[in-house]
Design an enzyme around this catalytic site. Structure first.
Site, PDB file in Angstrom:
ATOM      1  N   ASN A  78      51.998  42.998  42.284  1.00 21.52           N
ATOM      2  CA  ASN A  78      51.775  44.333  41.856  1.00 21.52           C
ATOM      3  C   ASN A  78      50.428  44.906  41.536  1.00 21.52           C
ATOM      4  OD1 ASN A  78      52.122  47.337  40.991  1.00 21.52           O
ATOM      5  ND2 ASN A  78      53.745  46.732  39.608  1.00 21.52           N
ATOM      6  N   ASP A  79      50.252  44.314  40.272  1.00 19.51           N
ATOM      7  CA  ASP A  79      48.942  44.586  39.817  1.00 19.51           C
ATOM      8  C   ASP A  79      47.774  44.348  40.506  1.00 19.51           C
ATOM      9  OD1 ASP A  79      49.905  45.692  37.477  1.00 19.51           O
ATOM     10  OD2 ASP A  79      49.821  43.744  36.351  1.00 19.51           O
ATOM     11  N   VAL A  80      47.815  43.352  41.370  1.00 20.52           N
ATOM     12  CA  VAL A  80      46.633  42.820  42.311  1.00 20.52           C
ATOM     13  C   VAL A  80      46.650  43.769  43.266  1.00 20.52           C
ATOM     14  CG1 VAL A  80      46.944  40.471  41.354  1.00 20.52           C
ATOM     15  CG2 VAL A  80      48.109  41.391  43.482  1.00 20.52           C
TER      16      VAL A  80
END
Lengths: 99, 493
Positions: free
Chosen positions: B420-422
């Protein structure tokens, strides 16, 4: 060996470590951690000396426990690294030609 | 100065062992040479072990009294103490059995916790060796003629026991967090920075005082405080920062070995310590750079908790599209190129085998399949690569961020699974975002983004919403990662 000689080995080894580790491919960073873990168990040398020495029973038993712990790491570390590395395979030629 | 005479052959053997360890790491520069490298490591370790067993074989002294030609004589002989030798070999045997069984049985998804557990063992071994050296310094050849421990050895021992103890307790906490025995959320003590700095300063001052007074209370207080600080340092660090923590503890285990190597004047230990120490330090640096965070801020901890409280409030309902397994199968089978972006969620769901199957099916449809790995995907450096390798994904289909990022623009489908964050473009545009500046995979540039996620509710570890979810060309596939991929495989038939 005097302190300066040992320090020289240490400093030079740090530089060797720096360059060698940067050349490790990121795909193998987990095996790198596993194998560095295994080799840092070379501390077993100190454990063996303590376990073999006479003169202090406490020291001897601490040594024996340390020998056991380090052995877990040595055998486990190298074996699990071997297991991981054996999984890294290149693309098979026929599959590549198919495209 | 009383020193145990250095046997030149033993010294040479330790040097060769050290060189073998360098070659072991050197082999990891490519998967083809890596197995040979690992064998070098084993040879080096075998050499160091056998050399020490020979030069430090346990001995007993035997007094022989006799009479020959009416003359009384006596003599003292040294001979190998078979009981003590057997004890040592048994200790090695027990350790080997435990180690080999664990290595054979462990699941690849559990590798981060295994590595943390192994780090704790090195740390404990270092502590025990330092304690043994303190209790019986003569055996280690570190006493002066008055029976006092040499000053320089006191510093080395103090540092060795401190670093070893920090490695041990820190790794135990890291293990508990990675293994799920302890919640991944950071635990914050009030005033923890002051406490930590105070304890650290206390340890250093006591080691300095130890050079003046080798009293037991100094040594044991250093040991206890170090166990405490290892614990205190790691509890405020959240789950997704574990790659940095595991690398850092890796580094510490090396420095602990090096400190003991100084005490024992042993080249194999010093070379190894330096190698492992720098290896862990470089990995920590790579991980921090991949998150665009300073090492200090990771170690100070509490990242996940603070961000979650701010991110949650700003959430607004925005429209998004939901897709089915059939839609995903259709889109991907029509594509020319699909890039798969795996993350920690793939590891949790154990979806790597199903994913490989999906890749194979797509290749049968004539689709080019590649994998894109973000450096901090997963819970330790290289975590995703190992899992994909386990599932028989050829390593030349797996690419690092900088090698593949430019390809998303020419890619038909980006398949994000458990990451997600990446992939969050806010890292590039939103200066107020906690992940601003972090290098991310440009999945939003692909023609279509398929995003496999459990539900729309949960946000990533950093607690920030991901704009990719709401884009016109994004289709959310809400399900357990493994189930979703298996369904896609079925639809691809």
């Amino acid at each position: 060996m005097d302190f300066i000689a040992i320090l020289s080995i240490f400093v030079l080894a740090c530089f060797v470590g720096y360059y060698v580790v940067w050349s490790v491919t990121p795909a193998l960073h987990t095996p790198l951690m596993a194998v560095t873990n295994a080799i840092s168990s070379v501390i077993i040398v100190g454990a063996l000396i303590a376990a073999a020495a006479s003169g202090s029973l406490g020291s001897k038993w601490l040594g024996l426990v340390a020998v056991t712990l380090a052995s877990v790491n040595i055998f486990g570390g190298f074996a699990v690294t071997q297991r991981m590395l054996a999984m890294y395979k290149k693309k098979e030629r026929p599959a590549a030609a198919k495209h | 100065m009383e020193h145990v005479a250095v046997n030149p052959w033993a010294a040479l053997a330790y040097l060769i062992a050290g060189v073998c360890f360098i070659l072991a790491l050197r082999g990891l520069s490519s998967p083809t040479s890596s197995q040979r490298g690992n064998r070098f490591g084993m040879i080096g370790m075998g050499l160091a072990l056998i050399t020490t067993l020979i030069t430090h074989v346990p001995t007993i002294h035997v007094l022989v009294v006799g009479q020959a030609e009416d003359v009384d004589y006596w003599a003292i002989f040294s001979r190998v103490d078979p009981v003590a030798l057997l004890e040592i070999l048994a200790a090695i045997g027990v350790g080997a059995a435990i180690g080999l069984t664990t290595a054979r049985k462990i699941a690849m998804t559990a590798m981060p916790q295994l590595v943390a557990a192994f780090h704790s063992l090195v740390g404990m071994a270092a502590v025990l060796v330092a304690c043994a050296a303190y209790l019986n310094p003569a055996a280690f050849g570190i006493v002066d003629p008055f029976g006092q421990i040499l000053t320089v050895s006191r510093i080395e021992m103090g540092l060795g026991v401190a670093i070893g103890a920090i490695t041990f307790s820190g790794s135990v906490i890291a293990f508990a967090k990675l293994n799920g025995n302890m919640g991944g959320a950071p635990i914050m003590l009030p005033g923890r920075h002051v406490i930590n700095l105070g304890v650290l300063a206390g340890i250093l001052l006591l080691i300095a005082y130890f050079t003046q007074d080798q009293a037991p209370w100094v040594f044991w207080t250093v040991t206890l405080l170090s166990f405490a600080i290892g614990f205190l340092l790691i509890i405020p660090i959240g789950g997704a920062d574990m790659p940095v923590v595991v690398s850092m503890l890796n580094s510490y285990s090396g420095w602990a070995a090096a400190a003991m190597g100084f005490t024992l004047h042993n080249t194999a230990m010093i070379i190894t310590g330096a190698l492992v120490g720098s290896s862990g330090a470089i990995l920590s640096y790579i991980m921090c750079r991949a998150m665009n965070r300073s090492f200090i801020s990771v170690i100070a901890g509490g990242f996940g908790a603070e961000a979650a409280s701010t991110g949650g409030a700003a959430k607004v309902d925005r429209p998004w599209k939901r897709g089915s397994a059939e839609d995903a199968a259709f889109l991907m089978s029509q594509a020319e190129q699909v890039i798969i972006v795996p993350g920690y969620g793939m590891a949790v769901a154990q979806a790597q085998h199903a994913l490989r199957e999906m890749g194979d099916k797509l290749k049968e449809h004539g689709v080019r399949v590649k994998y894109a790995i973000h450096p901090v995907a997963g819970r330790m450096p290289g975590h995703m690569n190992v899992l994909l390798a386990e599932a028989n994904v050829p390593y030349d289909e797996v690419f690092e961020l900088e090698d593949i990022n430019s390809e998303f623009a020419q890619t038909d489908v980006a398949f994000v699974i458990g990451a997600n964050d990446v992939t969050n473009p806010a890292a590039k545009t939103d200066k107020s975002s906690p992940i601003y500046g972090m290098p991310v995979l440009d999945v939003e540039k692909a023609k279509t983004v398929l995003f496999v996620k459990r539900s729309m509710g949960g946000v990533g570890y950093a607690g920030v919403d991901n704009d990719v979810f709401y884009m016109d060309n994004t289709m959310m596939l809400l399900a357990d990662a493994k189930k979703m991929v298996e369904e896609i495989v079925k639809s691809l038939d």
